[in-house]
Motif scaffolding. Structure first.
Motif, mmCIF file in Angstrom:
data_model
loop_
_atom_site.group_PDB
_atom_site.id
_atom_site.type_symbol
_atom_site.label_atom_id
_atom_site.label_comp_id
_atom_site.label_asym_id
_atom_site.label_seq_id
_atom_site.Cartn_x
_atom_site.Cartn_y
_atom_site.Cartn_z
ATOM 1 N N GLY A 94 -8.856 -43.164 42.763
ATOM 2 C CA GLY A 94 -10.038 -43.820 43.314
ATOM 3 C C GLY A 94 -10.951 -42.785 43.959
ATOM 4 O O GLY A 94 -10.486 -41.956 44.746
ATOM 5 N N LEU A 95 -12.224 -42.829 43.620
ATOM 6 C CA LEU A 95 -13.207 -41.865 44.123
ATOM 7 C C LEU A 95 -14.271 -42.585 44.932
ATOM 8 O O LEU A 95 -14.953 -43.476 44.419
ATOM 9 C CB LEU A 95 -13.847 -41.123 42.947
ATOM 10 C CG LEU A 95 -15.002 -40.173 43.263
ATOM 11 C CD1 LEU A 95 -14.535 -39.009 44.145
ATOM 12 C CD2 LEU A 95 -15.623 -39.632 41.961
ATOM 13 N N MET A 96 -14.402 -42.203 46.202
ATOM 14 C CA MET A 96 -15.433 -42.745 47.085
ATOM 15 C C MET A 96 -16.489 -41.669 47.321
ATOM 16 O O MET A 96 -16.143 -40.508 47.577
ATOM 17 C CB MET A 96 -14.827 -43.142 48.432
ATOM 18 C CG MET A 96 -13.757 -44.209 48.375
ATOM 19 S SD MET A 96 -14.383 -45.845 47.941
ATOM 20 C CE MET A 96 -15.514 -46.163 49.318
ATOM 21 N N GLY A 97 -17.763 -42.043 47.260
ATOM 22 C CA GLY A 97 -18.771 -41.027 47.479
ATOM 23 C C GLY A 97 -20.165 -41.578 47.663
ATOM 24 O O GLY A 97 -20.381 -42.774 47.889
ATOM 25 N N ILE A 146 -5.187 -50.456 46.100
ATOM 26 C CA ILE A 146 -5.998 -49.255 45.960
ATOM 27 C C ILE A 146 -5.184 -48.246 45.152
ATOM 28 O O ILE A 146 -3.953 -48.300 45.149
ATOM 29 C CB ILE A 146 -6.421 -48.645 47.316
ATOM 30 C CG1 ILE A 146 -5.205 -48.185 48.108
ATOM 31 C CG2 ILE A 146 -7.284 -49.610 48.107
ATOM 32 C CD1 ILE A 146 -5.572 -47.324 49.312
ATOM 33 N N PRO A 147 -5.823 -47.341 44.458
ATOM 34 C CA PRO A 147 -5.077 -46.343 43.677
ATOM 35 C C PRO A 147 -4.201 -45.463 44.566
ATOM 36 O O PRO A 147 -4.478 -45.280 45.753
ATOM 37 C CB PRO A 147 -6.190 -45.530 43.009
ATOM 38 C CG PRO A 147 -7.365 -46.449 42.969
ATOM 39 C CD PRO A 147 -7.271 -47.252 44.230
ATOM 40 N N PRO A 177 -1.978 -47.187 52.785
ATOM 41 C CA PRO A 177 -0.575 -47.555 52.552
ATOM 42 C C PRO A 177 0.305 -46.318 52.403
ATOM 43 O O PRO A 177 -0.162 -45.259 51.955
ATOM 44 C CB PRO A 177 -0.634 -48.343 51.234
ATOM 45 C CG PRO A 177 -2.054 -48.793 51.100
ATOM 46 C CD PRO A 177 -2.885 -47.733 51.751
ATOM 47 N N ALA A 178 1.554 -46.447 52.747
ATOM 48 C CA ALA A 178 2.501 -45.349 52.576
ATOM 49 C C ALA A 178 2.533 -44.916 51.114
ATOM 50 O O ALA A 178 2.500 -45.751 50.207
ATOM 51 C CB ALA A 178 3.888 -45.793 53.027
ATOM 52 N N GLY A 179 2.576 -43.622 50.909
ATOM 53 C CA GLY A 179 2.618 -43.089 49.561
ATOM 54 C C GLY A 179 1.260 -42.746 48.973
ATOM 55 O O GLY A 179 1.183 -42.119 47.910
ATOM 56 N N THR A 180 0.175 -43.146 49.655
ATOM 57 C CA THR A 180 -1.159 -42.800 49.172
ATOM 58 C C THR A 180 -1.410 -41.314 49.398
ATOM 59 O O THR A 180 -1.103 -40.781 50.471
ATOM 60 C CB THR A 180 -2.241 -43.615 49.903
ATOM 61 O OG1 THR A 180 -1.945 -45.001 49.785
ATOM 62 C CG2 THR A 180 -3.621 -43.333 49.319
ATOM 63 N N VAL A 181 -1.964 -40.651 48.417
ATOM 64 C CA VAL A 181 -2.290 -39.228 48.528
ATOM 65 C C VAL A 181 -3.804 -39.111 48.716
ATOM 66 O O VAL A 181 -4.574 -39.516 47.841
ATOM 67 C CB VAL A 181 -1.839 -38.441 47.286
ATOM 68 C CG1 VAL A 181 -2.079 -36.950 47.494
ATOM 69 C CG2 VAL A 181 -0.373 -38.711 46.983
ATOM 70 N N LEU A 182 -4.216 -38.567 49.850
ATOM 71 C CA LEU A 182 -5.627 -38.495 50.218
ATOM 72 C C LEU A 182 -6.158 -37.081 50.066
ATOM 73 O O LEU A 182 -5.615 -36.140 50.640
ATOM 74 C CB LEU A 182 -5.803 -38.961 51.668
ATOM 75 C CG LEU A 182 -7.209 -38.856 52.261
ATOM 76 C CD1 LEU A 182 -8.192 -39.764 51.525
ATOM 77 C CD2 LEU A 182 -7.183 -39.186 53.757
ATOM 78 N N PHE A 183 -7.241 -36.954 49.305
ATOM 79 C CA PHE A 183 -7.982 -35.699 49.184
ATOM 80 C C PHE A 183 -9.370 -35.911 49.780
ATOM 81 O O PHE A 183 -9.907 -37.016 49.760
ATOM 82 C CB PHE A 183 -8.134 -35.287 47.708
ATOM 83 C CG PHE A 183 -6.850 -34.903 47.031
ATOM 84 C CD1 PHE A 183 -6.496 -33.564 46.874
ATOM 85 C CD2 PHE A 183 -5.990 -35.883 46.544
ATOM 86 C CE1 PHE A 183 -5.311 -33.209 46.247
ATOM 87 C CE2 PHE A 183 -4.791 -35.543 45.913
ATOM 88 C CZ PHE A 183 -4.460 -34.200 45.767
#
Length: 270
Positions: A94-97, A146-147, A177-183
């Protein structure tokens, strides 16, 4: 303004790093990881900094600007073909921008497709980070998917009030959520149509935003768009159309590759 002047402004900004740190200190002392959307929307406002002029001008209302979050149509600039985003209910990434994302997400979609990864996108021109975080938190609180991988390409529109960033990053980290990878993508803003003084302020404020991203996000999860220009300021006019937005094709492909690389390196693509 000629290219040499743009480079001079870019390099002059190094003098203002101390000011950037002061701005960060103003915004970084409060934990601000509550999930109430109205509680800590803007740490600068919460500390009485809303009226402070940081020298880049005023952002204004983002709502009239182009936006999309469902079945978005983008462009693969290599082939000049349209591409379409995937639903947030099904995407891998998922891309937010903001408007930068609106211009370049199609090239990222093409790269992700080489790893059989689908992309959901939510872009809104001129939007700062707070309402982007709001959208994700509202989705999470509503029980919607969410992805697993989230890329936040926000912050360019926070140069007008840089202390806001820390609170927003912490809000999102606390809600995921747990396990989500945030960049998170760092920012490069230097609006060439503005005066040299404003351009220097833009770079100083970009650094203030970036320092907060770097302090709050794991280094391996920072997408280092700004660093592309540090060692080679000639890239400013080569890749950027106006000091902010990537040029179509050459710039958007470089932007997409910059986002794609740390995701690939982190092993989160499939």
């Amino acid at each position: 303004m000629k290219c040499i002047s743009r480079t001079a402004v870019f390099l002059t900004t190094a003098v203002f790093l101390t000011t950037a740190v002061v701005l960060i200190a103003a915004g970084g002392a409060t934990t601000a990881n509550g999930r109430d959307l109205g509680a800590v929307r803007d740490l600068g406002a919460a500390r009485g900094l809303a009226a402070v002029d940081f020298g880049s001008g005023a952002l204004g209302d983002y709502r009239p600007y182009a936006h999309c979050d469902t079945n978005c149509r983008g462009v693969d600039y290599a082939t000049k073909r349209y591409v379409y985003s995937t639903s947030w209910d099904a995407a891998d990434v998922g891309l937010m921008g903001d408007s930068i994302t609106g211009r370049g997400w199609g090239d990222l979609l093409v790269l992700l497709a080489t790893r059989n990864q689908d992309l959901a996108v939510n872009y809104w021109g001129n939007r700062p980070t707070a309402p982007a975080v709001d959208w994700l938190i509202q989705r999470i609180d509503a029980g919607k998917r969410i992805p697993r991988v989230i890329v936040m390409a926000t912050g360019s529109n926070d140069i007008y009030s840089p202390p806001a960033m820390t609170a927003q990053i912490r809000r999102l980290k606390a809600a995921l959520p747990a396990g989500t990878v945030l960049f998170w993508v760092d920012v490069q803003v230097q609006v060439w149509r503005q005066t040299q003084t404003v351009q220097i302020n833009d770079q100083r404020n970009s650094m203030a935003v970036n320092q907060q991203i770097w302090m709050e996000i794991d280094p391996s999860r920072v997408v280092r768009w700004a660093e592309l220009f540090w060692g080679a300021p000639w890239r400013l006019s080569y890749y950027l159309a106006d000091g902010v937005h990537p040029k179509y094709e050459r710039g958007t492909r470089a932007w997409a590759a910059t986002l794609y690389s740390p995701l690939l390196k982190a092993g989160v693509l499939g």
